[in-house]
Design a protein around this motif. Structure first.
Motif, PDB file in Angstrom:
ATOM      1  N   LYS A   1     -48.223  41.989  76.556  1.00  7.95           N
ATOM      2  CA  LYS A   1     -47.905  40.891  77.473  1.00  7.95           C
ATOM      3  C   LYS A   1     -46.649  40.120  77.079  1.00  7.95           C
ATOM      4  CE  LYS A   1     -52.441  40.060  79.410  1.00  7.95           C
ATOM      5  NZ  LYS A   1     -53.526  39.097  79.648  1.00  7.95           N
ATOM      6  N   THR A   2     -46.347  40.062  75.774  1.00  7.38           N
ATOM      7  CA  THR A   2     -45.213  39.252  75.331  1.00  7.38           C
ATOM      8  C   THR A   2     -43.972  40.070  74.997  1.00  7.38           C
ATOM      9  OG1 THR A   2     -45.913  39.335  73.022  1.00  7.38           O
ATOM     10  CG2 THR A   2     -46.719  37.485  74.353  1.00  7.38           C
ATOM     11  N   GLY A   3     -44.137  41.371  74.754  1.00  9.13           N
ATOM     12  CA  GLY A   3     -43.007  42.197  74.362  1.00  9.13           C
ATOM     13  C   GLY A   3     -42.668  42.083  72.882  1.00  9.13           C
ATOM     14  N   ILE A   4     -43.516  41.401  72.130  1.00  9.13           N
ATOM     15  CA  ILE A   4     -43.303  41.260  70.683  1.00  9.13           C
ATOM     16  C   ILE A   4     -43.912  42.478  69.991  1.00  9.13           C
ATOM     17  CG2 ILE A   4     -43.818  39.832  68.655  1.00  9.13           C
ATOM     18  CD1 ILE A   4     -44.103  37.450  70.594  1.00  9.13           C
ATOM     19  N   GLU A   5     -43.254  42.945  68.936  1.00 12.90           N
ATOM     20  CA  GLU A   5     -43.741  44.109  68.197  1.00 12.90           C
ATOM     21  C   GLU A   5     -45.153  43.864  67.672  1.00 12.90           C
ATOM     22  OE1 GLU A   5     -42.225  47.081  67.651  1.00 12.90           O
ATOM     23  OE2 GLU A   5     -40.599  46.435  68.973  1.00 12.90           O
ATOM     24  N   LYS A   6     -45.966  44.922  67.660  1.00 18.44           N
ATOM     25  CA  LYS A   6     -47.355  44.810  67.205  1.00 18.44           C
ATOM     26  C   LYS A   6     -47.453  44.285  65.779  1.00 18.44           C
ATOM     27  CE  LYS A   6     -49.897  48.218  69.903  1.00 18.44           C
ATOM     28  NZ  LYS A   6     -50.712  49.431  69.823  1.00 18.44           N
ATOM     29  N   ILE A   7     -46.576  44.720  64.910  1.00 17.74           N
ATOM     30  CA  ILE A   7     -46.633  44.300  63.513  1.00 17.74           C
ATOM     31  C   ILE A   7     -46.390  42.801  63.387  1.00 17.74           C
ATOM     32  CG2 ILE A   7     -44.226  44.814  62.962  1.00 17.74           C
ATOM     33  CD1 ILE A   7     -47.166  45.473  60.617  1.00 17.74           C
ATOM     34  N   ASP A   8     -45.481  42.263  64.208  1.00 17.09           N
ATOM     35  CA  ASP A   8     -45.214  40.820  64.192  1.00 17.09           C
ATOM     36  C   ASP A   8     -46.408  40.040  64.728  1.00 17.09           C
ATOM     37  OD1 ASP A   8     -42.681  41.245  63.141  1.00 17.09           O
ATOM     38  OD2 ASP A   8     -41.746  41.371  65.126  1.00 17.09           O
TER      39      ASP A   8
END
Length: 98
Positions: free
Chosen positions: A13-20
């Motif tokens: 939903k946010t486009g942020i990397e999974k690790i972050d």
């Protein structure tokens, strides 16, 4: 929903990397845990409160041996949802997904 599923959904939903996302979620849980261990409550507006509750000393019975045991005063973690969160759950669409 598991923690892994939550991380995946937030990442999508946010486009942020999974690790972050995973590091952020883990950091949040760590802050909540360490705060509660030190006796502090954590309030998340619109979601709820993670609070430390004090349980008084009490006498209980061991039924198998018919003896009294003393349970000392202790603290337990508790969660109290916010009113807005409770209302959303009450009015939400509930379907079992298993």
């Amino acid at each position: 929903m598991t923690k892994a599923e939550i991380i995946t959904e937030i990442s999508t939903k946010t486009g942020i990397e999974k690790i972050d996302v995973q590091e952020t979620v883990e950091a949040f849980f760590k802050v909540v845990k360490t705060s509660m261990v030190s006796g502090e409550n954590v309030y998340v507006r619109g979601f709820g409160s993670f609070v430390v509750k004090k349980r008084a000393k009490k006498t209980a019975r061991n039924i198998s041996k018919n003896t009294a045991i003393i349970i000392p005063e202790h603290f337990v973690p508790s969660f109290k949802p916010a009113k807005t969160f409770v209302e959303k759950v009450k009015t939400g669409n509930k379907t079992k997904s298993k």
